[in-house]
Design a protein around this motif. Structure first.
Motif, PDB file in Angstrom:
ATOM      1  N   ALA A 127      22.292  38.124  48.515  1.00 13.84           N
ATOM      2  CA  ALA A 127      20.929  37.598  48.295  1.00 13.84           C
ATOM      3  C   ALA A 127      20.427  37.890  46.891  1.00 13.84           C
ATOM      4  N   GLY A 128      21.115  38.789  46.168  1.00 15.38           N
ATOM      5  CA  GLY A 128      20.679  39.146  44.820  1.00 15.38           C
ATOM      6  C   GLY A 128      19.500  40.090  44.800  1.00 15.38           C
ATOM      7  N   THR A 129      19.325  40.882  45.867  1.00 15.76           N
ATOM      8  CA  THR A 129      18.147  41.751  45.992  1.00 15.76           C
ATOM      9  C   THR A 129      18.462  43.222  45.797  1.00 15.76           C
ATOM     10  N   CYS A 130      19.691  43.556  45.410  1.00 15.40           N
ATOM     11  CA  CYS A 130      20.021  44.954  45.135  1.00 15.40           C
ATOM     12  C   CYS A 130      19.320  45.407  43.852  1.00 15.40           C
ATOM     13  N   LYS A 131      18.982  46.685  43.785  1.00 14.62           N
ATOM     14  CA  LYS A 131      18.297  47.231  42.617  1.00 14.62           C
ATOM     15  C   LYS A 131      19.124  47.008  41.354  1.00 14.62           C
ATOM     16  N   GLY A 132      18.498  46.411  40.345  1.00 15.96           N
ATOM     17  CA  GLY A 132      19.169  46.179  39.075  1.00 15.96           C
ATOM     18  C   GLY A 132      20.073  44.961  39.043  1.00 15.96           C
ATOM     19  N   GLN A 133      20.158  44.238  40.162  1.00 23.36           N
ATOM     20  CA  GLN A 133      21.035  43.064  40.217  1.00 23.36           C
ATOM     21  C   GLN A 133      20.337  41.860  39.602  1.00 23.36           C
ATOM     22  N   LYS A 134      21.047  41.144  38.726  1.00 24.77           N
ATOM     23  CA  LYS A 134      20.442  40.029  38.006  1.00 24.77           C
ATOM     24  C   LYS A 134      20.647  38.691  38.699  1.00 24.77           C
ATOM     25  N   LYS A 135      21.709  38.560  39.467  1.00 23.16           N
ATOM     26  CA  LYS A 135      21.972  37.278  40.136  1.00 23.16           C
ATOM     27  C   LYS A 135      22.705  37.510  41.456  1.00 23.16           C
ATOM     28  N   LYS A 136      22.723  36.504  42.284  1.00 18.91           N
ATOM     29  CA  LYS A 136      23.412  36.583  43.564  1.00 18.91           C
ATOM     30  C   LYS A 136      24.923  36.656  43.329  1.00 18.91           C
ATOM     31  N   LEU A 137      25.581  37.416  44.189  1.00 19.69           N
ATOM     32  CA  LEU A 137      27.034  37.466  44.122  1.00 19.69           C
ATOM     33  C   LEU A 137      27.628  36.430  45.075  1.00 19.69           C
ATOM     34  N   SER A 138      28.763  35.907  44.716  1.00 19.78           N
ATOM     35  CA  SER A 138      29.441  34.931  45.563  1.00 19.78           C
ATOM     36  C   SER A 138      30.101  35.652  46.739  1.00 19.78           C
ATOM     37  N   PRO A 139      30.355  34.933  47.834  1.00 20.06           N
ATOM     38  CA  PRO A 139      31.091  35.527  48.959  1.00 20.06           C
ATOM     39  C   PRO A 139      32.437  36.102  48.536  1.00 20.06           C
ATOM     40  N   THR A 140      33.108  35.439  47.598  1.00 15.07           N
ATOM     41  CA  THR A 140      34.405  35.928  47.133  1.00 15.07           C
ATOM     42  C   THR A 140      34.281  37.293  46.474  1.00 15.07           C
ATOM     43  N   THR A 141      33.243  37.474  45.646  1.00 13.86           N
ATOM     44  CA  THR A 141      33.032  38.757  44.969  1.00 13.86           C
ATOM     45  C   THR A 141      32.702  39.846  45.969  1.00 13.86           C
ATOM     46  N   VAL A 142      31.831  39.537  46.935  1.00 14.23           N
ATOM     47  CA  VAL A 142      31.460  40.521  47.956  1.00 14.23           C
ATOM     48  C   VAL A 142      32.687  40.930  48.773  1.00 14.23           C
ATOM     49  N   ARG A 143      33.520  39.979  49.104  1.00 12.55           N
ATOM     50  CA  ARG A 143      34.732  40.276  49.870  1.00 12.55           C
ATOM     51  C   ARG A 143      35.677  41.168  49.046  1.00 12.55           C
ATOM     52  N   TYR A 144      35.705  40.969  47.750  1.00 16.00           N
ATOM     53  CA  TYR A 144      36.560  41.778  46.880  1.00 16.00           C
ATOM     54  C   TYR A 144      36.045  43.220  46.837  1.00 16.00           C
ATOM     55  N   ILE A 145      34.721  43.387  46.722  1.00 14.09           N
ATOM     56  CA  ILE A 145      34.126  44.727  46.750  1.00 14.09           C
ATOM     57  C   ILE A 145      34.461  45.417  48.072  1.00 14.09           C
ATOM     58  N   HIS A 146      34.400  44.648  49.146  1.00 10.39           N
ATOM     59  CA  HIS A 146      34.704  45.186  50.476  1.00 10.39           C
ATOM     60  C   HIS A 146      36.146  45.694  50.558  1.00 10.39           C
ATOM     61  N   VAL A 147      37.078  44.952  49.993  1.00  9.85           N
ATOM     62  CA  VAL A 147      38.485  45.363  50.007  1.00  9.85           C
ATOM     63  C   VAL A 147      38.651  46.721  49.328  1.00  9.85           C
ATOM     64  N   ILE A 148      37.955  46.921  48.211  1.00 14.58           N
ATOM     65  CA  ILE A 148      38.054  48.180  47.465  1.00 14.58           C
ATOM     66  C   ILE A 148      37.479  49.333  48.280  1.00 14.58           C
ATOM     67  N   ILE A 149      36.280  49.134  48.835  1.00 11.88           N
ATOM     68  CA  ILE A 149      35.631  50.193  49.618  1.00 11.88           C
ATOM     69  C   ILE A 149      36.460  50.533  50.859  1.00 11.88           C
ATOM     70  N   LYS A 150      36.921  49.522  51.554  1.00 12.29           N
ATOM     71  CA  LYS A 150      37.699  49.745  52.777  1.00 12.29           C
ATOM     72  C   LYS A 150      38.968  50.535  52.490  1.00 12.29           C
ATOM     73  N   SER A 151      39.645  50.202  51.407  1.00 12.49           N
ATOM     74  CA  SER A 151      40.865  50.906  51.033  1.00 12.49           C
ATOM     75  C   SER A 151      40.587  52.371  50.714  1.00 12.49           C
ATOM     76  N   ALA A 152      39.486  52.619  49.998  1.00 13.65           N
ATOM     77  CA  ALA A 152      39.118  54.001  49.650  1.00 13.65           C
ATOM     78  C   ALA A 152      38.774  54.803  50.900  1.00 13.65           C
ATOM     79  N   LEU A 153      38.090  54.185  51.861  1.00 21.76           N
ATOM     80  CA  LEU A 153      37.731  54.878  53.100  1.00 21.76           C
ATOM     81  C   LEU A 153      38.960  55.128  53.975  1.00 21.76           C
ATOM     82  N   ASN A 154      39.919  54.230  53.941  1.00 23.63           N
ATOM     83  CA  ASN A 154      41.171  54.458  54.677  1.00 23.63           C
ATOM     84  C   ASN A 154      41.883  55.695  54.148  1.00 23.63           C
ATOM     85  N   GLN A 155      41.851  55.873  52.832  1.00 28.22           N
ATOM     86  CA  GLN A 155      42.463  57.061  52.241  1.00 28.22           C
ATOM     87  C   GLN A 155      41.698  58.316  52.640  1.00 28.22           C
TER      88      GLN A 155
END
Length: 401
Positions: A127-155
């Motif tokens: 939605a582009g409502t995070c603090k300091g965020q200038k524009k909305k992120l695409s679903p592809t970008t959000v999914r990429y962030i999710h992959v990184i976080i999920k991998s780190a939590l698995n470790q």
């Protein structure tokens, strides 16, 4: 009273009237730590003690980590991802620094992180409502962030820092399917005619015959071309990374890297016409080398700057867009030329397996998924051909009564 053995735990009543139970737990690192639970009654602490024993038998982490997510992400990328390709590592670090470090999510301790925290974070990014965020992120970008976080939590689970991965239950946004609008056959001819006088004319010809990725075609070296067997070996990508030489005064540098997947490293045939055009291009390059003399940096590249150096993607794309404009065509991504090659082959009823191998897709499902709509149109033509070959168009149709 019989003395309790290790692992059984002890129960006693405190001076303040509360009950207390203690047990030695395995931290998972060959060490033991005393864990204490409290309750108003003896029965309550007994139940808590039995739960601790049960959790330990099931391998659950009893002492979870209160390390903030952002701190763990930095440890994870530094210590647990040493074999990442340079470009992938830089992408990961960029996403961590831009979206997680300093955010409200990044400050949450690992043992307090919930699925709802991640879901809200992803939703706000979209939605582009995070603090300091200038524009909305695409679903592809959000999914990429999710992959990184999920991998780190698995470790973190493997390190016995947490019991569950809060990212597993997140509902991710659907992938955006970009509509592929390839050039038509007439547009390809018009574009190539316009590019004929350009010093990189051979590059555009080769692209329209192979569908190479931008990094692949800019990363070609002369020793990748076998003129005798008329084959090109795709063995490198030209990639931009952060400059490793701090004294060079440049923020980025270009390097040749191995392809991302095994299927990306492939051999592609070329015909006599393309081989001749590449030879002409090589002769012209030799003249440029003579002109620059000692200032020529011979890196053995097929496509390079006049002085022999690598071509920066931004400069190349600017030149490419200028050629499109001169040809009277709308702006197109260079990747659309790759889609054009695939579309032309599909319309020619080429085997999808061959197209997959030519383009270097990891599996044929990728090819079928990307070009499903093009194949639908091609199938319509195939049905018409069957209709014509069977002569059904000559059979008189019965009129409805």
């Amino acid at each position: 009273m019989k003395k309790r053995s290790n692992g059984e735990g002890t129960i006693c009543k405190r001076n303040d009237g509360r009950w207390m139970a203690q047990i030695l737990i395995d931290t998972g690192y060959g060490e033991f730590k005393r864990k204490t639970v409290y309750g108003k009654t003896q029965r309550e602490v007994k139940e808590k003690l039995e739960q601790l024993k049960s959790d330990q038998k099931q391998g659950r982490v009893i002492e979870t980590s209160d390390m903030p997510l952002e701190q763990w992400m930095n440890i994870w990328i530094t210590n647990y991802k040493p074999d990442l390709k340079i470009t992938t590592r830089e992408d990961y670090e960029s996403y961590i620094n831009t979206h997680i470090r300093g955010s409200d999510l990044g400050k949450i301790p690992l043992n307090k992180l919930k699925t709802t925290d991640l879901q809200s974070f992803y939703n706000n990014k979209l939605a582009g409502t995070c603090k300091g965020q200038k524009k909305k992120l695409s679903p592809t970008t959000v999914r990429y962030i999710h992959v990184i976080i999920k991998s780190a939590l698995n470790q973190a689970i493997q390190n016995r820092m947490i019991n569950n991965n809060a990212a597993n239950a997140v509902v991710l946004p659907k992938k955006n399917k970009t509509e592929i609008i390839p050039l038509t056959q007439e547009e390809v001819i018009r574009f190539l005619e316009t590019a004929r006088g350009d010093r990189l004319y051979a590059l555009y010809l080769l692209e329209m015959m192979t569908g190479l990725r931008k990094g692949e075609i800019l990363g070609l070296q002369w020793n990748d071309i076998d003129f005798k067997c008329k084959r090109i070996t795709v063995s490198h990508n030209l990639c931009r990374i952060k400059s490793r030489n701090k004294n060079a005064g440049k923020k980025y540098e270009l390097i040749l890297m191995n392809p991302k997947t095994a299927t990306s490293k492939r051999c592609i045939p070329i015909n006599d016409f393309m081989a001749d055009e590449l030879q002409k291009h090589k002769l012209h390059q030799m003249k440029e080398k003579e002109l620059y003399g000692d200032y020529y940096n011979d890196l053995g590249m097929v496509f390079c700057k006049p002085d022999g150096n690598y071509i920066y993607s931004r400069d190349f794309l600017r030149q490419y867009q200028n050629l499109l404009s001169k040809a009277g065509l709308e702006k197109k991504r260079f990747h659309d030329l790759r889609h054009t090659v695939a579309s032309l082959l599909i319309n020619a009823n080429e085997n999808p397996k061959m197209i997959q191998q030519l383009l270097g897709h990891s599996n044929i499902s990728t090819t079928l998924d990307i070009y499903a709509h093009v194949m639908d149109k091609s199938m319509n033509k195939s049905v018409d051909k069957i209709y014509q070959q069977l002569g059904l168009n000559s059979i008189p149709q019965k009129k409805n009564p």
